[in-house]
Design an enzyme around this catalytic site. Structure first.
Site, PDB file in Angstrom:
ATOM      1  CE  LYS A   1       0.920  -7.472  -1.880  1.00 40.65           C
ATOM      2  NZ  LYS A   1       0.682  -7.949  -0.551  1.00 40.65           N
TER       3      LYS A   1
ATOM      4  CG  ASP B   1      17.782  -0.564 -21.449  1.00 38.87           C
ATOM      5  OD1 ASP B   1      18.659  -0.096 -20.700  1.00 38.87           O
ATOM      6  OD2 ASP B   1      17.934  -1.604 -22.121  1.00 38.87           O
TER       7      ASP B   1
ATOM      8  CG  HIS C   1       3.984  -2.620   0.675  1.00 34.95           C
ATOM      9  ND1 HIS C   1       2.808  -3.079   0.133  1.00 34.95           N
ATOM     10  CD2 HIS C   1       4.525  -3.685   1.319  1.00 34.95           C
ATOM     11  CE1 HIS C   1       2.634  -4.345   0.425  1.00 34.95           C
ATOM     12  NE2 HIS C   1       3.649  -4.747   1.137  1.00 34.95           N
TER      13      HIS C   1
ATOM     14  CG  HIS D   1       2.240 -11.767  -0.921  1.00 33.82           C
ATOM     15  ND1 HIS D   1       2.971 -10.955  -1.775  1.00 33.82           N
ATOM     16  CD2 HIS D   1       2.336 -11.193   0.310  1.00 33.82           C
ATOM     17  CE1 HIS D   1       3.496  -9.952  -1.088  1.00 33.82           C
ATOM     18  NE2 HIS D   1       3.120 -10.059   0.172  1.00 33.82           N
TER      19      HIS D   1
ATOM     20  CE  LYS E   1       5.955  -5.591  -2.766  1.00 38.02           C
ATOM     21  NZ  LYS E   1       4.796  -5.188  -1.988  1.00 38.02           N
TER      22      LYS E   1
ATOM     23  CG  ASP F   1     -19.548  -5.015 -12.564  1.00 30.77           C
ATOM     24  OD1 ASP F   1     -19.928  -5.603 -11.533  1.00 30.77           O
ATOM     25  OD2 ASP F   1     -19.787  -3.817 -12.795  1.00 30.77           O
TER      26      ASP F   1
END
Length: 484
Positions: free
Chosen positions: A404, A226, A219, A402, A221, A409
């Site tokens: 996440k 370079d 999952h 979507h 990404k 604080d």
């Protein structure tokens, strides 16, 4: 003869069930309730129960494929961790969350790394344009890993850019998850392969119509260009991320572009994920022989932002992500603000949030009102009532959220691929960045406040007005979600 065949079939099914149950008991370290539940299912509906376990259960234990990269990672950790701990101890009086950094160093073997630049994207259009520009400017290597790459315009643009660079002689490697990209035609990647790019699937299905089970999906990404520019976060590659699908509009997400020392960690993780699934030994040998080309020397200019990257997956002996997020919420002193498309917590994480709220900490959770998966959405909404009763504010985002992210604080922030659910905490391969800089936390706080303008704050009246059918669905789906 027919009776004999039926009896034999039943014996074989019961034998397979018993073997699977015994393997769960003696080989896995899952919660007892999980093993008991699957035992009951496979006992009372033997054949169907076994098929469900193959498809949705935690499945066979995934063996770790060791390579020379494990030695590289361990050596770098051992050479660095001691002086980082000494340095951190000198900062104890200046940083009240030091225990979390030390926890990551010890438990997750996650070193503190610097980012010279840190760019936060809340919109896929800006992220895609920046990514394509960086790809087209690449000089040596491009490494790409995505859970989903669609066969639409967004996917075609990415593959076209990668193909162009491969033809120019840039080394291109691409990993995509076979489950997440299940509907993507193989023809999408053909031009890149013909141009010399290397394309591999993560955990490919043996039977395309069955796709193994839905666990052990990569999952993450990750893009590394370079060895100097890195991308990570929640955005995959697809037109829906651009709000082009009316069903999921507007689409809100979170992604990051970084430069500096932290890219080294992303590069090493990509290479480990890549070498775990490649079949061409010549490519593995090429990486080993020319390893230094993927880790160019960086100048020692002070980094603007410090962070730790935590990686987790079913090839690990510990549930790194689950423990890390529990530690994260228990540190909070004033506030915990969460955005997640799915909220299906295990009991410890849920209790941690409730305890925080009952302790006077401001806990806010934002989830989307639009479901992309009916089952998961109903499991998510099943938690709303007890969250509200604990004094936690719950918001429905009018669109598909979507993103996440979590901020505690108003000072510490996390961005990554991790949903607040059992699957991300215990089953999938995930990545989360824990960022120790108030400017990033401030960006996410301001984003949360802006998103609140598109939200509806829920109360117990909403729960009391739910239909009996919705409540029944929530109860059933919540129970099943603990098994999948």
């Amino acid at each position: 003869m027919l009776t004999w065949m039926i009896a034999l079939s039943l014996f074989v099914i019961q034998f397979i069930n018993l073997w699977t149950i015994l393997r769960m008991i003696f080989k896995r370290k899952d919660e007892p309730i999980y093993i008991i539940a699957w035992t009951l299912i496979m006992t009372f509906i033997p054949f169907i129960g076994f098929l469900l376990y193959l498809l949705f259960g935690h499945g066979p234990i995934m063996a770790k494929k060791a390579t020379f990269l494990d030695e590289v990672e361990e050596r770098e950790y051992q050479e660095t961790v001691e002086w980082q701990l000494k340095k951190l101890m000198n900062r104890r009086i200046h940083f009240p969350y030091l225990s979390f950094i030390i926890f990551n160093l010890n438990y997750n073997k996650s070193l503190v790394m610097g980012a010279k630049t840190f760019t936060y994207f809340n919109d896929a259009k800006e992220k895609y344009e920046a990514l394509l520009a960086d790809i087209l400017n690449a000089k040596d290597s491009i490494h790409v890993l995505y859970f989903i790459i669609r066969g639409d315009e967004s996917g075609e643009r990415l593959i076209q850019a990668l193909t162009q660079k491969a033809r120019e002689g840039v080394q291109v490697r691409l990993v995509y998850d076979d489950g997440g990209s299940f509907m993507t035609p193989a023809s999408l990647f053909r031009p890149l392969k013909e141009a010399g790019g290397m394309v591999v699937k993560h955990y490919p299905a043996k039977l395309k119509i069955f796709t193994l089970n839905w666990n052990y999906r990569n999952h993450r990404k990750i893009v590394v260009i370079d060895g100097k520019i890195g991308y990570f976060g929640g955005m995959n590659i697809g037109d829906e991320y651009l709000s082009k699908n009316p069903k999921f509009t507007p689409w809100r997400d979170a992604h990051v572009r970084v430069t500096g020392e932290v890219v080294r960690s992303l590069q090493l993780r990509f290479l480990k994920d890549y070498t775990a699934v490649i079949e061409r030994l010549s490519d593995l040998e090429q990486i080993k022989t020319h390893l230094s080309r993927y880790f160019p020397e960086e100048d020692h200019e002070d980094a603007e932002i410090e962070l730790q990257l935590v990686y987790d997956g079913p090839d690990q002996e510990r549930d790194h992500m689950r423990a890390t997020y529990i530690k994260w919420v228990t540190m909070a002193k004033e506030s915990i603000w969460i955005q997640s498309p799915y909220f299906i917590p295990d009991s410890e994480f849920l209790h941690g949030l409730k305890i925080a709220s009952h302790s006077g900490i401001d806990v806010k959770i934002m989830i989307p009102i639009i479901p992309d998966n009916h089952f998961v959405h109903r499991a998510t909404t099943s938690y709303i009532k007890e969250l509200l009763e604990a004094g936690i504010e719950v918001y429905f985002y009018d669109g598909f959220l979507h993103s996440k992210t979590m901020v505690i604080d108003g000072q510490l922030a996390t961005i990554g691929s991790v949903n607040m659910d059992v699957r991300s905490f215990s089953i999938n391969f995930e990545l989360a960045a824990f960022i120790y800089h108030e400017s990033v936390a401030h960006q996410l706080i301001e984003q949360f406040k802006a998103d609140q303008q598109r939200c509806r704050l829920l109360d117990l009246t909403d729960e009391n007005n739910k239909s009996w059918w919705m409540k029944a669905e929530e109860s059933v789906y919540r129970l099943l979600s603990m098994l999948m």
